[in-house]
Design an enzyme around this catalytic site. Sequence first.
Site: not given
Length: 500
Positions: A98, A119, A131-132, A182, A189, A258-259, A268
């Site tokens: 996102g 990121k 807002d990303g 990153r 994942r 998802d991490n 993350d």
Amino acid sequence: MTSALQKNRPGAAFPFDNSYVGLPPHFFAAQAPTAVAEPWLIKLNEALAAELGLDVEALRRDGAAIFSGNLVPEGAEPLAMAYAGHQFGGFSPQLGDGRAILLGEVVDRSGKRYDIQLKGAGPTPFSRRGDGRAAIGPVLREYIISEAMFALGIPATRALAAVTTGEPVYREEVLPGAVFTRVAASHIRVGTFQYFAARGDTDGVRALADYVIDRHYPALKEAENPYLALFEAVCEPQAALIARWLHVGFIHGVMNTDNMTVSGETIDFGPCAFMDTYDPATVFSSIDQHGRYAYANQPGIGQWNLARLGETLLPLIDAEPDSAVDKANVVIKSYGERFQAHWLAGMLEKIGLAGEEDGDLDLVQALLSLMQAQGADFTLTFRRLSDLAGDGAAEPEFAASFREPEACGAWLTQWRERLSRDPQTASERAIAMRRVNPAFIPRNHRVEQAIEAAVENGDFSLFEALLSVLSKPYDDQPGFAAYREPPKPSERVLATFCGT
């Protein structure tokens, strides 16, 4: 002549060799970064850039534009990855990148493939009304923690760069915006597999599994059951990784599926933290209201997450459902044994033992129980024990780790009796212990002080100093002794926060 001109062109700093973009279109969304107003390069990790075979001079020159997303490097094929995930136990069938955009992949000097990801680079189709963007605090935190983990020898994503954007980010308050770059062995994942499984897309799961085998575990292509072997191959590094977290008092804070990467890297660094006073129930994450991801719960959560991965692979493991479940269960049950073996081996090293005897586990647990009861600092206690192993005169300093210094006497007697049967000399033991018991960790209060100075005053000197100290965590560094110390009561950080 042509290649020299190409190298000197703005943005031609990355020898991209992209592979994820070759997967089916529903694996990702093509997405360019959104330009920002006034980018400024906070930090470029030049050593990492050189290891990756990047053009360091070009990055010095154009880094602010590249790492902000204002200049897309030649050869980049930017995309946002699709994935799902269990977040605090609840399943979300669509999450995805996102606020992260994968620029592409490079192959380093040793032949290993790495993702380069921005990121905080703006909204994507997976932003879910967000807002990303990223604020400067979480960007600096991730830079500090990821590089500290690397220096500690723990597999983790790396920090290549951080930039400010010259634009505000609106959270609970208005904050300076920033973008973090990153580097990861990949960003695939457990939740990536779940994305396709949740849609009944077995072909998608198979395509992803084949890609992961090709990229991370190529030897498995010759296995009798490659997909079962893949499940086993992912479980092993996760067991080792989480054991190493516990060895240094690290608490991830958001161990959602998802991490959890299939490459075995820590990823993350949002509300993560390092424990000061030892307490297995320690939680820092402000969003972990019930302690699901507390320090001592991390091994079990790792197994739970891996079970979710196993579920996605069942149709590939065996066409007969019951047989597939039986085979996957054997693997997931073995995770506990793998974790325990890794954890105990590391803890024996921390107390100075070269081998294992019956009763050693009890000796380790007795020390941990004493530390908890006496409010001992996790990192300092083991570092002082390292000093004591080489110099008996250091006992008063070790004893001072405990609220009641005399409380450690009985344990020290048992420890010394056990050391009498260990083959190492005192000097060899002390050296070995200092290699696994860091003097320096990213103390939460130090991280927050560095962030506050940057946010409030635009002062990055504390950030730079902290990075310098943490780059050599196992060295004594007498000039930075204050960085070893736990926080004063007024400095304690009781909660850490997600950056979204």
